[in-house]
Design a protein around this motif. Sequence first.
Motif, PDB file in Angstrom:
ATOM      1  N   ARG A  77     -51.068 -82.495  -2.834  1.00 52.69           N
ATOM      2  CA  ARG A  77     -49.964 -82.826  -1.927  1.00 52.69           C
ATOM      3  C   ARG A  77     -48.638 -82.204  -2.352  1.00 52.69           C
ATOM      4  O   ARG A  77     -47.654 -82.273  -1.608  1.00 52.69           O
ATOM      5  N   THR A  78     -48.596 -81.619  -3.542  1.00 50.16           N
ATOM      6  CA  THR A  78     -47.350 -80.979  -3.989  1.00 50.16           C
ATOM      7  C   THR A  78     -47.197 -79.560  -3.441  1.00 50.16           C
ATOM      8  O   THR A  78     -46.179 -78.917  -3.683  1.00 50.16           O
ATOM      9  N   HIS A  79     -48.187 -79.062  -2.697  1.00 53.58           N
ATOM     10  CA  HIS A  79     -48.161 -77.639  -2.338  1.00 53.58           C
ATOM     11  C   HIS A  79     -46.996 -77.291  -1.414  1.00 53.58           C
ATOM     12  O   HIS A  79     -46.389 -76.225  -1.561  1.00 53.58           O
ATOM     13  N   LEU A  80     -46.653 -78.160  -0.474  1.00 53.62           N
ATOM     14  CA  LEU A  80     -45.570 -77.821   0.451  1.00 53.62           C
ATOM     15  C   LEU A  80     -44.184 -77.917  -0.198  1.00 53.62           C
ATOM     16  O   LEU A  80     -43.380 -76.987  -0.046  1.00 53.62           O
ATOM     17  N   PRO A  81     -43.840 -79.001  -0.915  1.00 52.14           N
ATOM     18  CA  PRO A  81     -42.528 -79.001  -1.572  1.00 52.14           C
ATOM     19  C   PRO A  81     -42.350 -77.869  -2.573  1.00 52.14           C
ATOM     20  O   PRO A  81     -41.256 -77.287  -2.679  1.00 52.14           O
ATOM     21  N   ILE A  82     -43.415 -77.520  -3.289  1.00 53.09           N
ATOM     22  CA  ILE A  82     -43.310 -76.409  -4.251  1.00 53.09           C
ATOM     23  C   ILE A  82     -43.151 -75.078  -3.512  1.00 53.09           C
ATOM     24  O   ILE A  82     -42.354 -74.217  -3.911  1.00 53.09           O
ATOM     25  N   ALA A  83     -43.887 -74.894  -2.416  1.00 53.93           N
ATOM     26  CA  ALA A  83     -43.745 -73.655  -1.640  1.00 53.93           C
ATOM     27  C   ALA A  83     -42.324 -73.515  -1.107  1.00 53.93           C
ATOM     28  O   ALA A  83     -41.723 -72.434  -1.175  1.00 53.93           O
TER      29      ALA A  83
END
Length: 279
Positions: free
Chosen positions: A210-216
């Motif tokens: 679930r961290t993929h979008l904030p990190i992107a």
Amino acid sequence: MATTPGTLITVAPTGAELDKADFPQLPTTLEELVETAQRCEAAGAAMIHLHIRDGEHRPTLDHGHLKAAVDALREQTSLVIQLSTGGSVHDPLEQRLTVLDAEPDSCSLTCGTTNFGDDVFLNPSGFMSDLYVQAQEREVVPEFELFDLGHVASLARLIDKHGLPFGGKVHVDFVTGVPGGMPGTPAALMAGVAMLPAEVTSWSATGIGRTHLPIAAAALAAGGHLRVGMEDNVVFARGIPVEHNAQLVERAAHLAEVMQRPAMSTDDARTLLAIKPRR
């Protein structure tokens, strides 16, 4: 380190952790990998990060399987081909060094040992040095995988000890959100970026789950590049599974376009990373 106008999108389609029986959409056969690579290239990916599976869909570092994948993707796509030297967390160090025999364009080089869920991903300093020097000798460009802030310091020590990698560029990827590694938050990512040694010429970021979008979003805003794929994330949105890696690449390319840093071509990626021509 200058901000690059375009965005390098790397796809990591398979990984070594997920079971094909649980995720039948995971590309594990050579035919599935080629189809995935072609669709992801069309969607905006310029590099592919490969873990290979055997005929039983289990992770393997067998030279025949690795070389067949490298050759097929080199023939049927123009992607930069990066082989994982991590294998699975259970692979012996000596066997992980043999990955370079398959003549990839690039290889991963993880800059330290990490608690990886209930397992340990072992990367002692001697192994890192051996892999660094072998990559220099074979003219393979390493991507330095950073799972924690201590890994940034280890990267600096490697450069001080061995000089610049082949090609003179230093590209790193922050892998965030692994249980046991740095959290997948913009604050943690920016702390890592602030610590990067002066020799680093480009960086990308990966957010697990679930961290993929904030990190992107954070990476794009800060001038970094992106890695996406089913190795890192199999949920597209709440309650919606990823059906194909191209979905994740398409979304990353859209985000990059919105940020006016559109996905870069494979030729631009080769220039960015100083990849040796092998075609």
